[in-house]
Design a protein around this motif. Sequence first.
Motif, PDB file in Angstrom:
ATOM      1  N   ASP A 285       0.843  -1.200   0.000  1.00  0.00           N
ATOM      2  CA  ASP A 285       0.000   0.000   0.000  1.00  0.00           C
ATOM      3  C   ASP A 285       0.878   1.249   0.000  1.00  0.00           C
ATOM      4  O   ASP A 285       2.093   1.170   0.230  1.00  0.00           O
ATOM      5  N   PRO A 286       0.287   2.429  -0.231  1.00  0.00           N
ATOM      6  CA  PRO A 286       1.050   3.675  -0.100  1.00  0.00           C
ATOM      7  C   PRO A 286       1.626   3.809   1.309  1.00  0.00           C
ATOM      8  O   PRO A 286       1.083   3.257   2.270  1.00  0.00           O
ATOM      9  N   HIS A 287       2.701   4.568   1.434  1.00  0.00           N
ATOM     10  CA  HIS A 287       3.404   4.661   2.717  1.00  0.00           C
ATOM     11  C   HIS A 287       2.540   5.259   3.824  1.00  0.00           C
ATOM     12  O   HIS A 287       2.730   4.972   5.010  1.00  0.00           O
ATOM     13  N   ASP A 288       1.556   6.094   3.462  1.00  0.00           N
ATOM     14  CA  ASP A 288       0.726   6.739   4.478  1.00  0.00           C
ATOM     15  C   ASP A 288      -0.628   6.061   4.649  1.00  0.00           C
ATOM     16  O   ASP A 288      -1.504   6.584   5.345  1.00  0.00           O
ATOM     17  N   ARG A 392       3.666  -9.411   6.524  1.00  0.00           N
ATOM     18  CA  ARG A 392       4.463  -8.195   6.319  1.00  0.00           C
ATOM     19  C   ARG A 392       3.618  -7.126   5.631  1.00  0.00           C
ATOM     20  O   ARG A 392       2.821  -7.429   4.754  1.00  0.00           O
ATOM     21  N   ARG A 393       3.823  -5.899   6.065  1.00  0.00           N
ATOM     22  CA  ARG A 393       3.202  -4.761   5.393  1.00  0.00           C
ATOM     23  C   ARG A 393       4.280  -4.055   4.565  1.00  0.00           C
ATOM     24  O   ARG A 393       5.251  -3.535   5.112  1.00  0.00           O
ATOM     25  N   PHE A 394       4.128  -4.037   3.238  1.00  0.00           N
ATOM     26  CA  PHE A 394       5.062  -3.347   2.343  1.00  0.00           C
ATOM     27  C   PHE A 394       4.484  -1.997   1.924  1.00  0.00           C
ATOM     28  O   PHE A 394       3.286  -1.885   1.650  1.00  0.00           O
ATOM     29  N   THR A 395       5.340  -0.994   1.841  1.00  0.00           N
ATOM     30  CA  THR A 395       4.983   0.197   1.075  1.00  0.00           C
ATOM     31  C   THR A 395       5.306  -0.108  -0.387  1.00  0.00           C
ATOM     32  O   THR A 395       6.049  -1.052  -0.691  1.00  0.00           O
ATOM     33  N   TYR A 396       4.761   0.682  -1.308  1.00  0.00           N
ATOM     34  CA  TYR A 396       5.069   0.466  -2.718  1.00  0.00           C
ATOM     35  C   TYR A 396       6.567   0.601  -2.979  1.00  0.00           C
ATOM     36  O   TYR A 396       7.142  -0.143  -3.784  1.00  0.00           O
ATOM     37  N   GLU A 397       7.207   1.523  -2.279  1.00  0.00           N
ATOM     38  CA  GLU A 397       8.647   1.728  -2.480  1.00  0.00           C
ATOM     39  C   GLU A 397       9.439   0.513  -2.012  1.00  0.00           C
ATOM     40  O   GLU A 397      10.388   0.069  -2.683  1.00  0.00           O
ATOM     41  N   ALA A 399       8.291  -2.609  -1.760  1.00  0.00           N
ATOM     42  CA  ALA A 399       7.994  -3.722  -2.666  1.00  0.00           C
ATOM     43  C   ALA A 399       8.754  -3.573  -3.974  1.00  0.00           C
ATOM     44  O   ALA A 399       9.271  -4.568  -4.522  1.00  0.00           O
ATOM     45  N   GLN A 400       8.874  -2.347  -4.469  1.00  0.00           N
ATOM     46  CA  GLN A 400       9.599  -2.112  -5.717  1.00  0.00           C
ATOM     47  C   GLN A 400      11.070  -2.476  -5.565  1.00  0.00           C
ATOM     48  O   GLN A 400      11.666  -3.097  -6.452  1.00  0.00           O
ATOM     49  N   ALA A 401      11.655  -2.102  -4.437  1.00  0.00           N
ATOM     50  CA  ALA A 401      13.065  -2.435  -4.185  1.00  0.00           C
ATOM     51  C   ALA A 401      13.260  -3.949  -4.142  1.00  0.00           C
ATOM     52  O   ALA A 401      14.247  -4.481  -4.681  1.00  0.00           O
ATOM     53  N   ALA A 402      12.312  -4.656  -3.520  1.00  0.00           N
ATOM     54  CA  ALA A 402      12.411  -6.119  -3.453  1.00  0.00           C
ATOM     55  C   ALA A 402      12.259  -6.749  -4.832  1.00  0.00           C
ATOM     56  O   ALA A 402      12.937  -7.726  -5.167  1.00  0.00           O
ATOM     57  N   ILE A 403      11.371  -6.198  -5.655  1.00  0.00           N
ATOM     58  CA  ILE A 403      11.190  -6.709  -7.018  1.00  0.00           C
ATOM     59  C   ILE A 403      12.465  -6.518  -7.830  1.00  0.00           C
ATOM     60  O   ILE A 403      12.889  -7.408  -8.584  1.00  0.00           O
ATOM     61  N   GLU A 404      13.086  -5.381  -7.684  1.00  0.00           N
ATOM     62  CA  GLU A 404      14.281  -5.068  -8.477  1.00  0.00           C
ATOM     63  C   GLU A 404      15.507  -5.861  -8.034  1.00  0.00           C
ATOM     64  O   GLU A 404      16.364  -6.196  -8.854  1.00  0.00           O
ATOM     65  N   THR A 405      15.601  -6.177  -6.726  1.00  0.00           N
ATOM     66  CA  THR A 405      16.816  -6.824  -6.212  1.00  0.00           C
ATOM     67  C   THR A 405      16.612  -8.282  -5.837  1.00  0.00           C
ATOM     68  O   THR A 405      17.571  -9.065  -5.828  1.00  0.00           O
ATOM     69  N   GLY A 406      15.366  -8.653  -5.476  1.00  0.00           N
ATOM     70  CA  GLY A 406      15.116 -10.007  -4.994  1.00  0.00           C
ATOM     71  C   GLY A 406      15.588 -10.221  -3.576  1.00  0.00           C
ATOM     72  O   GLY A 406      15.454 -11.326  -3.028  1.00  0.00           O
TER      73      GLY A 406
END
Length: 728
Positions: A285-288, A392-397, A399-406
Amino acid sequence: MKGKRNTDHAPRKQGGKRKQTGKKKPTGRELLAEAILKIFQQTPKVIYNYRQMAKLIGEETQAGRQQVAEVLYLLAGECLVVELEPGRFRYNSLGTVAAGTFQRRSNGKNSFLPEDGGEPVFVAERNSRHAMDGDRVRVQLFARRKGTTPEAEVVDILERRKSTFVGKLQLSRGVAFLITEDKTLSNDIFIPKEMLNGGKNGDKAVVRVVEWPESAKNPLGEVVRILGVAGRNDTEMHAILAEYGLPCAFPGEVEEAAVSVSGVLAPDDVAGREDFRAVTTFTIDPHDAKDFDDALSLRRAANGNWEVGVHIADVTHYVKSGSLLDREAYERATSVYLVDRTVPMLPERLSNLLCSLRPGEEKLCFSVILELDGAAAICASRIVRTVIRSDRRFTYEEAQAAIETGRGDLGNELQTLNRLAQQLRKERLEHGAIDFDRYEVKFELDAEGKPLRVYYKESTDANRLIEEFMLLANRTVAEYVGRTAGGRKKKTFVYRIHETPNPEKLENFATFIRRFGYKLKTGGSKSEITRSINRLLDSARGKPEENLIETLAVRSMQKARYSTENTGHYGLAFSHYSHFTSPIRRYPDMMVHRLLEHYLAGGASVPKEKCEEQCDHCSEMEQLAASAERASIKYKQVEFMSERIGRIFDGVISGVTEWGLYVELNENKCEGLVPVRDLDDDFYEFDEKNYALTGRRRKQTYRLGDAVTIKVVHANLERKQLDFTMES
């Protein structure tokens, strides 16, 4: 006290220089007939002879009076006036009587919309009977001369629609007015001292119109709510909500009802549900964000396929149909997202606590469980009630970092889901979905709500991952109910429909983009047209005109809405689509959950009429919420730019009208107006067909989409308006 001032966004006369093109100049006799008819319409019950009429319009010579007499007989021959006895005439007001909606505009261009769906009819202010915008009225349609604009007079106000207005109180020498920028009211509202209810000079307030006497220029009002001192952040946000008739808080009894809802999960609550508490599950979700109404789970199926769970908060477990909480949620129909706050559909105890899929807590869900093979083909699906525990609760940022790096928590799971989502998206676009990928304007605010920075966010893989699985879940539930076999009658359901584009709008859009060198197919099959739109959007990506073309493409489309009649979703290229995935913030999703529960249990089809009425209400409230959200963005953009007066920016012409050019700034997407009166190097004429202003002498042309440089010269927070001038 003067009435409302002209706004800078309204068309202005330019010293009488505007050229009338394509119109034949009226003759003296035609002008005389118009003047005589105007007097008859203003005094429809008065009888005149030719001498009385000649005196009223200033024709005092013998020749003038003779011409008046001739025109009176001419009008009688056209049945516009009636000769009651030799030489004595009265207006023929025995035209058609019709009922419909009155539309009031501050520029005096009022109109009547017939209930039978006919064309709008002009209603002059003198004939409005002080009807308010949205009132249901009965009108007398005037008989009219050939080639003239049809007119009507309000003869009865059948039902009042809007009676409250938002504005700033202005008190002077014991006299009080509400100064409002409402586009439907041209006159400020007079408020007697005894009706101020504590309001002070400079306060923003909500005022109810209690009376508008026939002989009075201004309506009479009473202060019903003080919003606060104008200019303060809370005051202005509350004013925006009030302007659109949206609440800013819950009634006390609704909050009490929310407190009384138990948050303890009893064994009976969990019984009969599929248990996903041990399955890897998370939210993005969004960070806020605080209301997490969807979660994803992932695990390998026994046959090697992927099992993806789309888990949605089981809101209707807590909000029972017909309860006080349910009635309040229905009235609101949606959460409202202003720049600095969320106005939730449900009280925070429900939206942010009991229903929100918070990490580490056991939560009840309504879930769509999908089995996908390695190519993201759907092998099986089921709709079930579940109990989950988010890991786990991910922010979009994040989750994006995890997608890019694994790397990090659940990096492999996110990469797997992203790969499946990309394949789902690719297939959806190949089937004719339109690839809109627009930016979102965001603000960085200080503690008082003052905008420190304006920026815009674009979609990332993490955003698209969530989007694809929510789309798939929504489609799955719609197909479950909407697809029938063996000629069985379809059951009533709530669909999210998006109809095919208006052909004329699409053709106009195609004509416009040719000047940029683009082509658009407007004929052929639906899939051919959508593929052409996608090629256009791809071609414009990264170009200066990208946002403009995407904006105009959206404008050429119909608005999506809720309906029990399934016509499919054009933009998504789905034959069946619904809204199931956001019941914390959308009432139609709650309706869908209840219908699914009923049909999964073998229930018969519910009555269609009431369901369609609820769909219409939810669609209407969705549009109001969107308007309020846009107004809050506009206000903050103007507030941000108010400290940048005199600064120069590059931008693109985003709108062309007869009163000026709208320019959107490249740096922060703020939009302002260059008034045509400030284009003082020539007399500019509006070319509606080509979205352009062209100078009469020098032929300088400003077109939609042109790159320009402007200077910020004025910021009006009351009108949410920026004024620019051109820089050479």
